[in-house]
Design a protein around this motif. Structure first.
Motif, PDB file in Angstrom:
ATOM      1  N   THR A 215      74.652 -45.573 -70.256  1.00  0.00           N
ATOM      2  CA  THR A 215      73.586 -46.361 -69.487  1.00  0.00           C
ATOM      3  C   THR A 215      73.147 -47.651 -69.944  1.00  0.00           C
ATOM      4  OG1 THR A 215      72.071 -44.162 -69.315  1.00  0.00           O
ATOM      5  CG2 THR A 215      70.948 -46.203 -69.001  1.00  0.00           C
ATOM      6  N   VAL A 216      72.825 -48.643 -69.028  1.00  0.00           N
ATOM      7  CA  VAL A 216      72.456 -50.083 -69.228  1.00  0.00           C
ATOM      8  C   VAL A 216      71.215 -50.293 -68.680  1.00  0.00           C
ATOM      9  CG1 VAL A 216      73.449 -52.686 -68.906  1.00  0.00           C
ATOM     10  CG2 VAL A 216      74.991 -50.675 -69.036  1.00  0.00           C
ATOM     11  N   LEU A 217      70.500 -50.904 -69.356  1.00  0.00           N
ATOM     12  CA  LEU A 217      69.036 -51.379 -68.960  1.00  0.00           C
ATOM     13  C   LEU A 217      68.896 -52.973 -69.040  1.00  0.00           C
ATOM     14  CD1 LEU A 217      66.683 -48.767 -70.387  1.00  0.00           C
ATOM     15  CD2 LEU A 217      67.572 -48.872 -68.199  1.00  0.00           C
ATOM     16  N   GLU A 218      68.234 -53.621 -68.129  1.00  0.00           N
ATOM     17  CA  GLU A 218      68.139 -54.877 -68.220  1.00  0.00           C
ATOM     18  C   GLU A 218      66.942 -55.116 -69.627  1.00  0.00           C
ATOM     19  OE1 GLU A 218      66.758 -57.288 -65.244  1.00  0.00           O
ATOM     20  OE2 GLU A 218      68.436 -56.624 -63.777  1.00  0.00           O
ATOM     21  N   LYS A 219      67.301 -56.188 -70.439  1.00  0.00           N
ATOM     22  CA  LYS A 219      66.547 -56.123 -71.632  1.00  0.00           C
ATOM     23  C   LYS A 219      65.203 -56.760 -71.381  1.00  0.00           C
ATOM     24  CE  LYS A 219      68.715 -57.388 -75.435  1.00  0.00           C
ATOM     25  NZ  LYS A 219      69.083 -58.213 -76.522  1.00  0.00           N
ATOM     26  N   ARG A 220      64.110 -56.245 -71.295  1.00  0.00           N
ATOM     27  CA  ARG A 220      62.867 -56.923 -71.123  1.00  0.00           C
ATOM     28  C   ARG A 220      61.886 -56.913 -72.448  1.00  0.00           C
ATOM     29  NH1 ARG A 220      58.855 -54.807 -67.588  1.00  0.00           N
ATOM     30  NH2 ARG A 220      57.597 -56.458 -67.998  1.00  0.00           N
ATOM     31  N   GLN A 221      61.560 -55.714 -72.859  1.00  0.00           N
ATOM     32  CA  GLN A 221      60.829 -55.404 -74.111  1.00  0.00           C
ATOM     33  C   GLN A 221      61.643 -54.675 -74.799  1.00  0.00           C
ATOM     34  OE1 GLN A 221      57.143 -54.111 -72.050  1.00  0.00           O
ATOM     35  NE2 GLN A 221      56.203 -55.327 -73.477  1.00  0.00           N
ATOM     36  N   TYR A 312      71.583 -52.924 -79.192  1.00  0.00           N
ATOM     37  CA  TYR A 312      70.133 -53.620 -78.973  1.00  0.00           C
ATOM     38  C   TYR A 312      70.572 -55.024 -78.272  1.00  0.00           C
ATOM     39  CZ  TYR A 312      65.329 -54.575 -80.092  1.00  0.00           C
ATOM     40  OH  TYR A 312      63.807 -54.803 -80.218  1.00  0.00           O
ATOM     41  N   ASP A 313      71.916 -55.426 -78.487  1.00  0.00           N
ATOM     42  CA  ASP A 313      72.215 -56.681 -78.079  1.00  0.00           C
ATOM     43  C   ASP A 313      73.692 -56.499 -77.451  1.00  0.00           C
ATOM     44  OD1 ASP A 313      70.279 -58.468 -79.284  1.00  0.00           O
ATOM     45  OD2 ASP A 313      70.883 -57.852 -81.004  1.00  0.00           O
ATOM     46  N   LEU A 340      71.022 -52.545 -74.067  1.00  0.00           N
ATOM     47  CA  LEU A 340      70.171 -53.258 -73.442  1.00  0.00           C
ATOM     48  C   LEU A 340      70.900 -54.724 -73.171  1.00  0.00           C
ATOM     49  CD1 LEU A 340      67.380 -52.314 -75.818  1.00  0.00           C
ATOM     50  CD2 LEU A 340      67.865 -51.472 -73.630  1.00  0.00           C
ATOM     51  N   TYR A 341      70.669 -55.116 -72.061  1.00  0.00           N
ATOM     52  CA  TYR A 341      71.564 -56.148 -71.433  1.00  0.00           C
ATOM     53  C   TYR A 341      70.651 -57.647 -71.038  1.00  0.00           C
ATOM     54  CZ  TYR A 341      74.735 -59.059 -68.483  1.00  0.00           C
ATOM     55  OH  TYR A 341      75.259 -60.160 -67.499  1.00  0.00           O
ATOM     56  N   GLU A 464      55.037 -62.036 -54.109  1.00  0.00           N
ATOM     57  CA  GLU A 464      55.477 -60.388 -53.940  1.00  0.00           C
ATOM     58  C   GLU A 464      56.369 -59.875 -55.089  1.00  0.00           C
ATOM     59  OE1 GLU A 464      58.769 -63.143 -51.794  1.00  0.00           O
ATOM     60  OE2 GLU A 464      56.559 -63.315 -52.738  1.00  0.00           O
ATOM     61  N   PHE A 465      56.783 -60.610 -55.939  1.00  0.00           N
ATOM     62  CA  PHE A 465      57.754 -59.958 -56.921  1.00  0.00           C
ATOM     63  C   PHE A 465      57.017 -59.999 -58.226  1.00  0.00           C
ATOM     64  CE2 PHE A 465      60.894 -61.358 -54.034  1.00  0.00           C
ATOM     65  CZ  PHE A 465      61.440 -60.151 -53.835  1.00  0.00           C
ATOM     66  N   SER A 466      57.151 -58.808 -59.145  1.00  0.00           N
ATOM     67  CA  SER A 466      56.562 -58.955 -60.397  1.00  0.00           C
ATOM     68  C   SER A 466      57.267 -59.924 -61.203  1.00  0.00           C
ATOM     69  CB  SER A 466      56.674 -57.667 -60.935  1.00  0.00           C
ATOM     70  OG  SER A 466      57.807 -57.115 -61.388  1.00  0.00           O
ATOM     71  N   VAL A 467      56.865 -60.051 -62.609  1.00  0.00           N
ATOM     72  CA  VAL A 467      57.523 -60.768 -63.441  1.00  0.00           C
ATOM     73  C   VAL A 467      58.767 -60.195 -63.829  1.00  0.00           C
ATOM     74  CG1 VAL A 467      57.533 -61.613 -65.976  1.00  0.00           C
ATOM     75  CG2 VAL A 467      55.488 -61.880 -64.548  1.00  0.00           C
ATOM     76  N   ALA A 468      58.927 -58.817 -64.025  1.00  0.00           N
ATOM     77  CA  ALA A 468      60.132 -58.196 -64.349  1.00  0.00           C
ATOM     78  C   ALA A 468      61.111 -58.397 -63.266  1.00  0.00           C
ATOM     79  CB  ALA A 468      59.979 -56.654 -64.714  1.00  0.00           C
ATOM     80  N   GLU A 469      60.882 -58.376 -61.932  1.00  0.00           N
ATOM     81  CA  GLU A 469      61.753 -58.224 -60.767  1.00  0.00           C
ATOM     82  C   GLU A 469      62.225 -59.901 -60.930  1.00  0.00           C
ATOM     83  OE1 GLU A 469      60.067 -55.131 -57.688  1.00  0.00           O
ATOM     84  OE2 GLU A 469      58.799 -57.182 -57.985  1.00  0.00           O
TER      85      GLU A 469
END
Length: 607
Positions: A215-221, A312-313, A340-341, A464-469
Motif C-alpha cells: 500500500t502507498v499513501l500520499e504523505k500528508r500528516q 515513513y520516508d 508514505l510517499y 473547488e479543491f481541498s488542501v489535500a487535493e
C-alpha cells in the motif's frame, strides 16, 4: 558421510523432515542442494523468506567437514545459530562478541570436527592465521550470505566483503555458494565476478511474496497516518518495523509512539552498541512490538512473525524497499507493507545524489531513485511494477495491493494543471507549495494581504479543491516534470521546460484523485495472519501462544524458536493427537518433538 548421487534427494528430504520438520522442499531448493552436493559453485537468488538458508544448511549436514558461512551482521549469525541449535544442529559463530575463552572454545570445536556449521564475520574469515587453520581442516562448503554486499552496484556495498573472492583460489576444491534476496542483472554479474565463482550454477527464484499486501499513501500528516494504520492492525498484538531515513526522525517517531502507548523503541547506528543489542533482543522476544529504525536495522532479523513494515520516508531504491518489506511475513502468513510517499522525499534524495562525485555511480543512483518513484506513483498493480523491475514480470493483477483493491479514480487534469502552473508563474516562481495553495484557495491572511497577492488573477480560482487535493495535484505535476522544487532555495516552486505546453493547452493530462488515507472496500479489511479461524480456533491459537511464551521464557529464547506462528496455526486446524500426527505439522522436527511435544499435545487434546 559420502553421498551416493542416486540417493542424495532422499537423504536431503529425510534431513529436511527429521531436523527441520518440513515435509517438502520449496521452489528451487532441491535443485540448489543437488548442485552443491555434486561440488558445483552456485549463485542463488531467492526472496526473503524463500528458504535460502536450507540450500546450504542441508548440504552442510550431509557432507563431510564443516560449512563456513560468511554473514555481514552479528545479530544475524546469533539468531541463525540459535535457531539451528534449537533443531539439534551443531553450530557456532566466530565474531568479535566472543571473549578469548569463548573464541578458543569455538576453535577447539572446529578443529575436533564437532561443528556442522560455523558462522564467521568477513573480517575474521580473512585473517591470515584463520585461513591457514581452515586449510588444514575438512571444509564442506563456503556460503556467502547477503552476497549483494560484495557488489558496488548493489544497494548495500561493504568494502570488507570485496576481498572474499580471494578465498576462491585458496580453496579451489571447495564449493562456494553465494546467496541474496535482491540483485538486478548487473549486480548478479558483479557478484559472480568478484567471488571468482567457477562455472556457477545460477538459480533465480520468483520474487513474488503474495502474502504481503503493498500500500502507498500520499504523505500528508505522516504520524497520524502511521497511527491510523497501527490502530487498524491492532498493532499491540503484532510485531512490526517502521523505517525512517534520518536518525533524528527515528527518535522523534519512536518517542511519539511511546507517548501513544505503543511498545516501541528506536534503533539506529548512532546509538551505543549495548542499546542496539538490547532493542534487538527485546524485539525478537516480543517484549518490544515496534522498532522504529534506519536501514541499519533489519538485515539481522530472522524473525518470522513480523506482520507489517512501514516506510515513513521514501527508500532510495527498489532493492532496499523490496528487502525491507520482505522482512514482513517470512512465515508466509498475511502481512502488510505501507509506504508514505511525499514529493519532498524525492527532492531531498535527488539533492544527495547530485553530491555524488562518481558520474557512473550518480547515473545508477538516479535510475534507481526514478524506478522507486515510478513504483510509488503507479496507477497499475504495484506487485507487477515491483516484479517487472527484477525481470520477473507478472502478467495479471495481484488482487492484494492498494491499486488492485481500490483502483484510483482518474479525472481530466488539463484545466486544474493550468491553474496550478499559472499561479506559480503569477507568484514569480518565488514561493513554496503551501503558499501557492493558499492563493489558489483564496485564503484571507495577513501575509497574502501584505504582499498584495489577493489582486492576482489566480487568487481564489481553486476553491473547488481541498488542501489535500491541491497537494496531490502539485505532487503529480512535480513527478511528471511540469514543476520542480528548488531545494537550495526553501523548496520554492519553479516552472520547467515542459510547463509551457501545459499552459498552452497542448497536453492532455489525466490525474489521480489522492490516496491520503487507507480505504477498505466491503469485506476487505486488513491483511491478518489469522484469517479464516473460527472463534473457538482463535481461542486455541491464543492458548498455544501462551504455552509457547511460557516455554520460551523458561529457556531464555525468542518464542518463534520454539514454534513459529505458521506452525501454531497448522496445529489449530489439524489438532494432532499423538507424536506421529504432530510430526506431520510443518516446523515440528524430531528434536522439537522430544523437547516440546508432550506439553503441546496435552493442550491440543483438550481443544
Amino acid at each position: 558421510m559420502s553421498i551416493d548421487s542416486h540417493s542424495y534427494q532422499q537423504q536431503a528430504l529425510d534431513c529436511l523432515q527429521s531436523t527441520f520438520g518440513y515435509t517438502q522442499f520449496r521452489s528451487h531448493q532441491i535443485e540448489v542442494i543437488e548442485d552443491v552436493m555434486q561440488g558445483a559453485d552456485c549463485f542463488v537468488l531467492m526472496p526473503t523468506g524463500g528458504g535460502k538458508s536450507l540450500c546450504y544448511q542441508i548440504p552442510a549436514l550431509l557432507r563431510e567437514g564443516t560449512a563456513i558461512v560468511v554473514s555481514p551482521l552479528i545479530s544475524l549469525m546469533q539468531d541463525q545459530v540459535n535457531a539451528l541449535k534449537a533443531n539439534g544442529v551443531q553450530a557456532a559463530y566466530y565474531n568479535s562478541t566472543l571473549g578469548l575463552e569463548e573464541a578458543n572454545q569455538v576453535l577447539m570445536q572446529l578443529h575436533t570436527g564437532q561443528l556442522d556449521l560455523l558462522y564467521v564475520a568477513p573480517e575474521r574469515l580473512l585473517n591470515q592465521d584463520f585461513v591457514q587453520q581452515l586449510q588444514s581442516l575438512p571444509i564442506s562448503l563456503f556460503a556467502i550470505d547477503e552476497a549483494h554486499c560484495i557488489s558496488q552496484w548493489g544497494h548495500d556495498f561493504r568494502p570488507e566483503y570485496s576481498r572474499i573472492g580471494q578465498l576462491r583460489h585458496v580453496f579451489a576444491q571447495v564449493s562456494f555458494i553465494a546467496l541474496t534476496a535482491t540483485a538486478d542483472a548487473a549486480t548478479r554479474e558483479d557478484i559472480v565476478h568478484r567471488l571468482a565463482l567457477q562455472s556457477p550454477k545460477v538459480h533465480v527464484s520468483g520474487f513474488d511474496r503474495p502474502n504481503i499486501r503493498y500500500t502507498v499513501l500520499e504523505k500528508r500528516q505522516p504520524f497520524k497516518q502511521l497511527v491510523d494504520f497501527l490502530d487498524q492492525r491492532n498493532a499491540a498484538e503484532e510485531s512490526g518495523v517502521v523505517y525512517c531515513l534520518s536518525r533524528k526522525r527515528v527518535e522523534e517517531v519512536a518517542l511519539q509512539l511511546q507517548q501513544k502507548g505503543y511498545r516501541a523503541q528506536a534503533y539506529h547506528a548512532g546509538l551505543p552498541a549495548e542499546i542496539r543489542h538490547k532493542v534487538h533482543q527485546q524485539f525478537i522476544r516480543d517484549e518490544v512490538a515496534i522498532v522504529v529504525a534506519t536501514v541499519a536495522f533489519g538485515m539481522g532479523i530472522d524473525k518470522p512473525n513480523v506482520r507489517f513494515v512501514v516506510h515513513y520516508d521514501l527508500p532510495k531504491n527498489i532493492e532496499g524497499y523490496y528487502q525491507e518489506t520482505g522482512r514482513a511475513g517470512r512465515d508466509g502468513l498475511a502481512s502488510e507493507a505501507l509506504l508514505l510517499y511525499g514529493a519532498q522525499d524525492v527532492v531531498t534524495a535527488r539533492h544527495f545524489i547530485e553530491q555524488v562525485a562518481n558520474e557512473d555511480q550518480k547515473r545508477i543512483e538516479s535510475f534507481k531513485l526514478a524506478s522507486m518513484v515510478e513504483f510509488a506513483e503507479a496507477q497499475t498493480c504495484r506487485r507487477s511494477v515491483l516484479l517487472n523491475y527484477f525481470g520477473d514480470p507478472m502478467h495479471h493483477a495481484c488482487g492484494n495491493c492498494d491499486v488492485c483493491l481500490n483502483p484510483p479514480v482518474l479525472f481530466d487534469g488539463k484545466v486544474v494543471a493550468q491553474k496550478a502552473l499559472s499561479c506559480v508563474y503569477r507568484l514569480q516562481q518565488g514561493f513554496g507549495m503551501s503558499y501557492a495553495i493558499e492563493v489558489l484557495r483564496g485564503a484571507d491572511n495577513e501575509r497574502i494581504r501584505q504582499l498584495g497577492h489577493q489582486q492576482l488573477s489566480t487568487y481564489g480560482i481553486g476553491k473547488e479543491f481541498s488542501v489535500a487535493e491541491w497537494q496531490s495535484i502539485f505532487r503529480q505535476l512535480i513527478h511528471r516534470g511540469y514543476l520542480m522544487q528548488d531545494i537550495r532555495n526553501y523548496s520554492v516552486l519553479k516552472l520547467t521546460a515542459s510547463s509551457g505546453d501545459v499552459l498552452k493547452g497542448k497536453v492532455e493530462l489525466q490525474l489521480a484523485k489522492p490516496r491520503v488515507k487507507s480505504t477498505k472496500s466491503a469485506g476487505q479489511g486488513r491483511a491478518t495472519a489469522r484469517e479464516g479461524l473460527t472463534e473457538s480456533q482463535q481461542e486455541v491459537f491464543e492458548n498455544l501462544r501462551a504455552l509457547r511464551k511460557e516455554i520460551a521464557d523458561s529457556e531464555d529464547k525468542p518464542a518463534y524458536q520454539v514454534f513459529g506462528d505458521a506452525t501454531l496455526l497448522e496445529m489449530v486446524v489439524a489438532l494432532p493427537k499423538n507424536d506421529h500426527e504432530l510430526l506431520q505439522i510443518s516446523g515440528v522436527g524430531e528434536t522439537k518433538l522430544s523437547r516440546y511435544g508432550f506439553e503441546f499435545l496435552n493442550l491440543l487434546r483438550q481443544a
